[in-house]
Write a protein that holds these residues in place. Sequence first.
Motif, PDB file in Angstrom:
ATOM      1  N   GLU A 273       0.835  -1.204   0.000  1.00  0.00           N
ATOM      2  CA  GLU A 273       0.000   0.000   0.000  1.00  0.00           C
ATOM      3  C   GLU A 273       0.872   1.257   0.000  1.00  0.00           C
ATOM      4  N   TYR A 274       1.927   1.239   0.798  1.00  0.00           N
ATOM      5  CA  TYR A 274       2.847   2.376   0.830  1.00  0.00           C
ATOM      6  C   TYR A 274       3.480   2.594  -0.544  1.00  0.00           C
ATOM      7  N   GLN A 275       3.931   1.518  -1.175  1.00  0.00           N
ATOM      8  CA  GLN A 275       4.531   1.628  -2.497  1.00  0.00           C
ATOM      9  C   GLN A 275       3.531   2.153  -3.520  1.00  0.00           C
ATOM     10  N   ALA A 276       2.267   1.728  -3.405  1.00  0.00           N
ATOM     11  CA  ALA A 276       1.236   2.201  -4.328  1.00  0.00           C
ATOM     12  C   ALA A 276       1.031   3.703  -4.180  1.00  0.00           C
ATOM     13  N   ALA A 277       1.073   4.187  -2.942  1.00  0.00           N
ATOM     14  CA  ALA A 277       0.938   5.632  -2.708  1.00  0.00           C
ATOM     15  C   ALA A 277       2.102   6.381  -3.343  1.00  0.00           C
ATOM     16  N   GLN A 278       3.312   5.854  -3.178  1.00  0.00           N
ATOM     17  CA  GLN A 278       4.487   6.487  -3.756  1.00  0.00           C
ATOM     18  C   GLN A 278       4.376   6.551  -5.281  1.00  0.00           C
ATOM     19  N   GLN A 279       3.962   5.447  -5.889  1.00  0.00           N
ATOM     20  CA  GLN A 279       3.868   5.374  -7.343  1.00  0.00           C
ATOM     21  C   GLN A 279       2.774   6.282  -7.889  1.00  0.00           C
ATOM     22  N   ALA A 280       1.695   6.456  -7.115  1.00  0.00           N
ATOM     23  CA  ALA A 280       0.577   7.292  -7.560  1.00  0.00           C
ATOM     24  C   ALA A 280       0.778   8.767  -7.218  1.00  0.00           C
ATOM     25  N   GLY A 281       1.872   9.082  -6.522  1.00  0.00           N
ATOM     26  CA  GLY A 281       2.116  10.462  -6.145  1.00  0.00           C
ATOM     27  C   GLY A 281       1.235  10.956  -5.025  1.00  0.00           C
ATOM     28  N   VAL A 282       0.715  10.030  -4.217  1.00  0.00           N
ATOM     29  CA  VAL A 282      -0.121  10.405  -3.077  1.00  0.00           C
ATOM     30  C   VAL A 282       0.791  10.767  -1.899  1.00  0.00           C
ATOM     31  N   PRO A 283       0.661  11.936  -1.305  1.00  0.00           N
ATOM     32  CA  PRO A 283       1.511  12.299  -0.157  1.00  0.00           C
ATOM     33  C   PRO A 283       1.371  11.278   0.966  1.00  0.00           C
ATOM     34  N   THR A 284       2.477  10.959   1.621  1.00  0.00           N
ATOM     35  CA  THR A 284       2.471   9.930   2.661  1.00  0.00           C
ATOM     36  C   THR A 284       2.903  10.500   4.004  1.00  0.00           C
ATOM     37  N   LEU A 285       2.199  10.102   5.046  1.00  0.00           N
ATOM     38  CA  LEU A 285       2.541  10.431   6.429  1.00  0.00           C
ATOM     39  C   LEU A 285       2.763   9.118   7.169  1.00  0.00           C
ATOM     40  N   MET A 286       3.939   8.950   7.790  1.00  0.00           N
ATOM     41  CA  MET A 286       4.267   7.685   8.427  1.00  0.00           C
ATOM     42  C   MET A 286       4.422   7.864   9.930  1.00  0.00           C
ATOM     43  N   PHE A 287       3.770   6.965  10.675  1.00  0.00           N
ATOM     44  CA  PHE A 287       3.791   6.993  12.139  1.00  0.00           C
ATOM     45  C   PHE A 287       4.279   5.631  12.630  1.00  0.00           C
TER      46      PHE A 287
END
Length: 213
Positions: free
Chosen positions: A80-94
Amino acid sequence: MRVFISSTSRDLNEYRMAAMTAISRLGHQPVAMEYFTAEDTDALTKCLNEVAESDLYTGILARRYGFVPYGHDRSITELEYQAAQQAGVPTLMFLVAEDVEWPTELTDRGRNGERLKMFREDLQDNKVVAFFRNPDDLAAQVTAAVANAARVRRGGEGVREFIAGPFSGAVGQFFKDRYAELNLLQECLSNQTLRLLLVCGRGGVGKTALISK
């Protein structure tokens, strides 16, 4: 905004609920498996599609790497994290803090333990991550981070930290606990309909330190 919540489930149910509540109170839509209905697709495809269609991704990691689907070498959470990166979706990690005690039965060892270690190290090398200690702490951090992300998305003034009180530089190092109060204040400060906040209490209880923090 549609905010996708990614994490393992069995070990982080209370934490997921805290994040979902924080996001909802900011007026955004949490996107999580708890809200999915029956569809003619597999779980992984559904999750990855939802990630790509979201405006923001929030990832919560504790001590479990999670389920690795057949034919893949990464867990659903990392996919899911990789999909966000590939789609250009900003990511917040906790990430749960290293010194937080965690149940042994909810801690991965062996191969999955190594995979989790590599995932955490990769995040810390490439992202500004936040560390949480309990559900209230996570809720407060999610509230602040998502509110900042919303301001950036609106094309406003960008990420800024608003400081009140004369001792803001002094309290940061020593301020502890009061997670519920911090969470409530952050929610109120992020609410565009509120114009005045009054923090009251007897002298010496730490009002200025709380507001400064």
